[in-house]
Scaffold this active site. Sequence first.
Site, short mmCIF file in Angstrom:
data_model
loop_
_atom_site.label_atom_id
_atom_site.label_comp_id
_atom_site.label_asym_id
_atom_site.label_seq_id
_atom_site.Cartn_x
_atom_site.Cartn_y
_atom_site.Cartn_z
N ARG A 7 0.84 -1.20 0.00
CA ARG A 7 0.00 0.00 0.00
C ARG A 7 0.88 1.24 0.00
NH1 ARG A 7 -1.91 2.64 4.95
NH2 ARG A 7 -3.53 4.18 4.48
N ARG B 180 -9.71 18.49 9.42
CA ARG B 180 -8.76 18.65 10.51
C ARG B 180 -8.83 20.05 11.13
NH1 ARG B 180 -4.81 14.62 10.12
NH2 ARG B 180 -4.75 13.51 8.12
N LYS C 58 -13.21 2.66 0.52
CA LYS C 58 -12.93 2.56 1.95
C LYS C 58 -14.19 2.93 2.73
CE LYS C 58 -8.98 4.29 3.32
NZ LYS C 58 -7.89 5.29 3.48
N THR D 225 -6.81 -1.39 9.84
CA THR D 225 -6.64 -0.44 10.95
C THR D 225 -6.37 -1.14 12.30
OG1 THR D 225 -8.26 1.00 9.86
CG2 THR D 225 -7.49 1.66 12.03
#
Length: 474
Positions: free
Chosen positions: A33, A74, A220, A278
């Site tokens: 990845r 963020r 995802k 994860t």
Amino acid sequence: MRRRTKIVATLGPATDDPKVLRELFIAGVNVVRINFSHGSHDEQQERIELVRRVSAAVHRDIAVLGDLQGPKIRIQKFRDGSVILKNNAPFILDAALRPNDGDEHRVGLTYKKLCQDVAAGDLLLLDDGQLSMEVKKVVGKRIHCQVKRGGRLSNNKGINRMGGGLTAEALTAKDRKDIRFAAEIGVDYLAISFPRDAKDVERARRLLRKAGGKGFIIAKIERAEAVTNIREIVDAADAVMVARGDLGVEIGDAELPAVQKQIIELTRDRNSVVITATQMMESMINSAVPTRAEVLDVANAVLDGTDAVMLSAETAAGNFPVETVTAMDRVCRGAERHKLTQVSQHRMQERFEFVDEAIAMATMYTANHLDVKAIVALTESGSTSLWASRIRSGKPIFAVTRHEATRRRVALYRGVYPIDFNINDWPPAQAEARLLRQMKTKKIVSSGDWVILTKGDHSGVSGATNTMKILRVK
């Protein structure tokens, strides 16, 4: 016994040494990845070129997965790098504040439209849920909050809204540039971050094809909306990734285990591919052995039928990347010895849409009821081997193809192993014997073994598989 569950490893500084990368491939990595959230295109290209060189040297077909950053929402920066937020204290998320002017009272935002997406009573989670605050009111570009769970908050941490509902587009301007780069370097898979529905997946595919890329699309699942729209996303994408970090923050950790199981089951029912990701072995960033909880986490994903398990910082920046892959390989093999992973009632009551799909289903039914050593699928695109791999079985499936891109692509499919063989190099009467001889030389099969072979009457035509044969190795 060959490991059927595939391992995805994220590349980073810890894997830049060719010797380390070689050891990772030998230890069992099937897919690498590239995280577009970190590093420049030049750095990423160097890593991919290294992957191609090392994989060729060790004779492994390794797929490359490019992972887009997506619209990570963020906070901006604090003057002193971080602050301590106390429970019940007021705090302002200020879209009008300058990027570096945050303090203990307020901080700026990268996503200026957050003020339009939230309202009084909403719960915002920061730093992957480590801190939380309740929205009290929204005034212009300022979101006035009350800290519910305090702690240290540092620069550039992510923000999620409990229950989802943020309207940020799945593909940012940076993502569009990265898609063009992904097409140039020929990634085998492109992962889309934070898609909400099938339209986001289809948009990414169009952009990749327009740029000349032929890679498959991975969606995802990390938004609450994606869970709501999961069936249409699974059907639109070539594969999905259960990205448990942001997903767990948005839907709550109590809901996450059941949702993971449901997604894995759905993808297999819909003939798609699924990666579980994860924090699978996060303790191994700094430890040479996994925790028992991590062992159980990986094993449960394998028992549920995931195609692949993914490592992130464990291999990208950890101190024990090779040991981590070795441990994951060991746990997967242990779980795969359980009978649950080898029996299936998959689609026994359904009708099939395509001839090659029907051949694949018939092949696996026969394999599970006959003492055969292997399934051998002569394939152009890899679709027959994908359909066959949706059936739980202890029988290995070998995708035999002349196309390097197809061999890399099937490296992600559970229980499928690529073989480089060009059937067009031999007269039809000799091709099958030559193939079985090659497999015998590689000690995949032995004299006297039964194998099931699938192929099409016309070689070189994708989707034309229409024949199943049972052969004995001489």
